[in-house]
Write a protein that holds these residues in place. Structure first.
Motif, PDB file in Angstrom:
ATOM      1  N   THR A   4      45.317  73.130  26.726  1.00  0.00           N
ATOM      2  CA  THR A   4      44.200  74.069  26.676  1.00  0.00           C
ATOM      3  C   THR A   4      43.827  74.522  28.080  1.00  0.00           C
ATOM      4  OG1 THR A   4      42.839  72.116  26.461  1.00  0.00           O
ATOM      5  CG2 THR A   4      43.036  73.527  24.514  1.00  0.00           C
ATOM      6  N   LEU A   7      46.115  77.141  29.126  1.00  0.00           N
ATOM      7  CA  LEU A   7      45.800  78.399  28.451  1.00  0.00           C
ATOM      8  C   LEU A   7      44.581  79.051  29.087  1.00  0.00           C
ATOM      9  CD1 LEU A   7      46.393  77.586  24.705  1.00  0.00           C
ATOM     10  CD2 LEU A   7      47.506  79.372  26.044  1.00  0.00           C
ATOM     11  N   LYS A  10      45.351  80.664  32.245  1.00  0.00           N
ATOM     12  CA  LYS A  10      46.170  81.830  31.971  1.00  0.00           C
ATOM     13  C   LYS A  10      45.285  82.993  31.512  1.00  0.00           C
ATOM     14  CE  LYS A  10      50.270  83.264  29.482  1.00  0.00           C
ATOM     15  NZ  LYS A  10      51.049  83.016  28.278  1.00  0.00           N
ATOM     16  N   ARG A  11      44.297  82.643  30.658  1.00  0.00           N
ATOM     17  CA  ARG A  11      43.433  83.697  30.161  1.00  0.00           C
ATOM     18  C   ARG A  11      42.616  84.314  31.297  1.00  0.00           C
ATOM     19  NH1 ARG A  11      39.010  82.101  26.156  1.00  0.00           N
ATOM     20  NH2 ARG A  11      40.523  80.477  25.713  1.00  0.00           N
ATOM     21  N   LYS A  12      42.187  83.443  32.220  1.00  0.00           N
ATOM     22  CA  LYS A  12      41.431  83.955  33.352  1.00  0.00           C
ATOM     23  C   LYS A  12      42.256  84.980  34.121  1.00  0.00           C
ATOM     24  CE  LYS A  12      37.939  80.690  34.632  1.00  0.00           C
ATOM     25  NZ  LYS A  12      37.827  79.303  35.070  1.00  0.00           N
ATOM     26  N   SER A  14      44.696  86.779  32.973  1.00  0.00           N
ATOM     27  CA  SER A  14      45.070  87.979  32.229  1.00  0.00           C
ATOM     28  C   SER A  14      44.070  89.105  32.486  1.00  0.00           C
ATOM     29  CB  SER A  14      45.147  87.683  30.728  1.00  0.00           C
ATOM     30  OG  SER A  14      43.842  87.584  30.207  1.00  0.00           O
ATOM     31  N   ASN A  16      41.963  92.766  32.037  1.00  0.00           N
ATOM     32  CA  ASN A  16      41.191  93.324  30.941  1.00  0.00           C
ATOM     33  C   ASN A  16      42.078  94.126  30.006  1.00  0.00           C
ATOM     34  OD1 ASN A  16      38.577  92.446  31.442  1.00  0.00           O
ATOM     35  ND2 ASN A  16      38.398  93.906  33.132  1.00  0.00           N
ATOM     36  N   ASP A  17      41.754  94.063  28.715  1.00  0.00           N
ATOM     37  CA  ASP A  17      42.439  94.897  27.744  1.00  0.00           C
ATOM     38  C   ASP A  17      41.646  96.182  27.592  1.00  0.00           C
ATOM     39  OD1 ASP A  17      44.623  93.280  26.850  1.00  0.00           O
ATOM     40  OD2 ASP A  17      43.108  91.954  25.984  1.00  0.00           O
ATOM     41  N   LEU A  18      42.000  97.183  28.350  1.00  0.00           N
ATOM     42  CA  LEU A  18      41.256  98.434  28.223  1.00  0.00           C
ATOM     43  C   LEU A  18      41.463  99.040  26.828  1.00  0.00           C
ATOM     44  CD1 LEU A  18      41.633 100.017  31.743  1.00  0.00           C
ATOM     45  CD2 LEU A  18      39.685  98.851  30.727  1.00  0.00           C
ATOM     46  N   SER A  19      42.541  98.599  26.152  1.00  0.00           N
ATOM     47  CA  SER A  19      42.772  99.106  24.801  1.00  0.00           C
ATOM     48  C   SER A  19      41.630  98.712  23.861  1.00  0.00           C
ATOM     49  CB  SER A  19      44.089  98.582  24.248  1.00  0.00           C
ATOM     50  OG  SER A  19      44.001  97.193  24.044  1.00  0.00           O
ATOM     51  N   GLY A  20      40.811  97.726  24.284  1.00  0.00           N
ATOM     52  CA  GLY A  20      39.643  97.353  23.485  1.00  0.00           C
ATOM     53  C   GLY A  20      38.790  98.551  23.139  1.00  0.00           C
ATOM     54  N   TYR A  23      39.755 100.229  19.992  1.00  0.00           N
ATOM     55  CA  TYR A  23      39.361  99.505  18.777  1.00  0.00           C
ATOM     56  C   TYR A  23      37.919  99.820  18.398  1.00  0.00           C
ATOM     57  CZ  TYR A  23      43.519  96.542  19.245  1.00  0.00           C
ATOM     58  OH  TYR A  23      44.790  96.082  19.322  1.00  0.00           O
TER      59      TYR A  23
END
Lengths: 305, 296
Positions: A4, A7, A10-12, A14, A16-20, A23
């Motif tokens: 964990t 992970l 790793k998430r830190k 990653s 931003n998902d501008l594709s958000g 949605y």
């Protein structure tokens, strides 16, 4: 554990998902066009004498000054509050009792009871209106039949102020009691058992436990139902409209049960005074806001004891 | 300890055999009496609707009132279809409610997924905005909404109901909770490691996990759309665009003499679809309301 953590780092990393934004775009676009914009634009229209097929003239605050001097407005305010009060107080009390009765793991046919009390909620509001208008009918209504068989005078439910409010409130109450009971039941079931066990050791009886443990523990649910029924109650429309039969949007011959939304509809779509109707809408908005805040504070205080 | 006891004692048979201490006792008879009264009060008006709807119009004057359904339901039904195009109204309501239910599930799932699982600037601010709008009574914007619908040429057009209805703040909130609680981050990470794109992860990995809450949202949306009245009454003025609720109002309004028999028959017809849904999915709907209460 290490997995964990890996992970998490790793998430830190990653980006931003501008594709958000893609949605959430449909929600914000449709809501912006058909929800948010109209509410704001209502304020603009309220400052005009606005006829949908004629002219639009700037009148400043005239609609609002007319509003506060309009007896029809205050009449509608009184009716709305009266119907809301007569329907909400017993409704929430019944719901509490009902939830307390349902809140027992050993209860038989529990699902059956829960579903039955929700039947009024899935009945359409028009159906509720038509059924109860018949029940509260002057000539052949069931309510008058019952009154008479108990040796009382039959009532012309529609013509009286209080009697019409009682009839309309009954519809609202009938529709919403079961729903509120389920909300309370859900909250009651999440109360930790140990609280009751400690009270048992102290020798508290059922009623003490109910008032000193159950009620304070389900306070968020109570606040939720009070706010929901306030927002709904201030906008009550279909029940009084149907109860009035052919009298359309005036709510009886003397406007004895015309609510604020009925007045809004009458002015906006009966007489096409869009400016004045918008002023009513904003007044209603302010009223809902104030009443919600006041209720929130009262409920908090009462249920804290 | 107690939770284990409660679990096992929920089975009806074991409950009886168990010695009764004060904290683990079944409800007493007056609880059943009370509940029975509440159930009767909930069901009776509904039953009454069938009774009146199946009697002929004069039976309503009977003293004492009839308490059992009569033989006239079919004749009355034909009369309802004579007076208004009720079949068309049922079809319209079906189209509107189904479109809204599907649209709401799709768009709420998209937005809910983004709020629960994606990271982008202003996410939290935007979500607070969504929550705040749940408290605003949207009916109040009805005048500009009507102007807008007229400009679009959608008066007497079912799009006037469908398009504004396909998104709700409640739906977004509901689906965000569903993804948040139902889909572990690890699952999404794993999909990404496998090289799945965002949209593919959403559609084939995350969405199937939240099937159940999506279905509950769809049911709520359907019932809400089916019962909506205020807005349809404003934008629908022509018979062929009427939804069931507006048609009911029409039936109530067009008679010179109030004919409760016909009104009740129409009411029964308008309620049957909801009743079917409720009989099939009632348990899920009850569960949904109770779950929603805990989330809120």
């Amino acid at each position: 554990m290490t997995q964990t953590r890996a992970l998490r780092t790793k998430r830190k990393k990653s980006r931003n998902d501008l594709s958000g934004y893609f949605y959430i775009a449909p929600f914000f676009i449709v809501f912006g066009v058909f929800g948010a914009f109209p509410i704001v634009y209502t304020a603009w229209i309220a400052l005009h004498d606005w006829n949908p097929i004629g002219t639009q003239t700037w009148v400043g605050l005239d609609n609002f000054t007319f509003l506060v001097s309009d007896p029809r407005f205050w009449n509608a305010v009184r009716n709305t509050f009266s119907i809301w009060f007569i329907s909400t107080v017993p409704q929430l009390l019944f719901a509490l009792i009902l939830a307390a009765a349902l809140n027992n793991a050993l209860l038989k046919w529990a699902t059956g009871y829960r579903m039955s009390i929700l039947v009024p909620q899935v009945t359409s509001v028009l159906a509720v209106g038509i059924i109860f208008t018949q029940i509260f009918g002057r000539e052949f209504g069931l309510a008058n039949y019952l009154l008479e068989s108990f040796g009382m005078e039959r009532l012309d439910w529609q013509s009286g102020v209080l009697s019409s409010h009682v009839a309309i409130s009954t519809m609202v109450m009938w529709r919403w009691t079961g729903y509120n009971a389920l909300i309370y039941l859900a909250a009651m079931q999440s109360i930790p058992r140990d609280l009751y066990e400690v009270a048992d050791i102290d020798g508290a009886n059922t009623f003490r436990k109910f008032f000193h443990i159950t009620i304070p523990q389900i306070r968020p649910a109570i606040i939720f139902t009070v706010i929901i029924s306030t927002i709904g109650g201030m906008q009550v429309f279909a029940e009084p409209l149907i109860f009035g039969g052919n009298s359309n949007f005036t709510g009886g011959s003397d406007r004895q049960f015309q609510t604020l939304t009925m007045l809004l509809y009458e002015q906006g779509f009966g007489r096409f005074k869009f400016g004045y109707a918008s002023a009513i809408a904003w007044a209603l908005f302010v009223i809902i806001l104030i009443v919600s805040i006041v209720n929130y504070m009262i409920t908090r205080r009462i249920s804290r004891e | 300890m107690t939770t284990i006891l409660r679990r096992t004692s929920e089975e009806p048979d074991s409950g009886k055999a168990r010695p009764r201490s004060s904290s683990r006792r079944g409800p007493s008879w007056w609880v059943y009496l009370l509940l029975t009264l509440f159930v009767l009060a909930s069901i009776f008006p509904f039953y009454w609707m069938f009774v009146v709807g199946s009697q002929d119009s004069s039976a309503i004057n009977d003293v004492p009132p009839a308490m059992v359904p009569g033989p006239n339901f079919w004749d009355q039904t034909l009369e309802v279809f004579n007076r208004v195009d009720f079949g068309r109204a049922l079809l319209n309501s079906m189209i509107v409610a189904t479109s809204i239910a599907m649209g709401q599930v799709l768009f709420s799932a998209l937005a809910g997924y983004a709020f629960a699982k994606l990271r982008f600037p202003l996410k939290n601010t935007l979500f607070v905005f969504v929550i705040a709008t749940m408290m605003v009574p949207l009916q109040l914007g009805v005048i500009p909404q009507f102007i807008l619908i007229s400009e679009l040429g959608w008066v007497n057009d079912l799009r006037a109901l469908i398009v504004p209805g396909i998104v709700t703040a409640f739906g977004v909130f509901w689906m965000r909770q569903a993804f948040d609680q139902g889909v572990p981050d690890e699952l999404i990470q794993a999909a990404k490691v496998d090289g799945a794109s965002n949209i593919r992860t959403f559609w084939s990995i995350a969405l199937p996990v939240v099937r159940a809450p999506s279905a509950v949202l769809g049911l709520f949306a359907f019932m809400f759309a089916w019962n909506d009245f205020f807005w349809p009454l404003i934008v629908l003025n022509k018979q062929d665009s009427f939804t069931v609720q507006v048609a009911l109002r029409q039936i109530q309004n067009q008679a010179y003499v109030t004919d409760f028999g016909i009104q009740m028959t129409a009411t029964v017809l308008a309620t049957i679809p909801l009743l079917v849904i409720f009989v099939v999915f009632g348990k899920q709907i009850v569960g949904g309301i109770m779950e929603g209460a805990l989330k809120g």
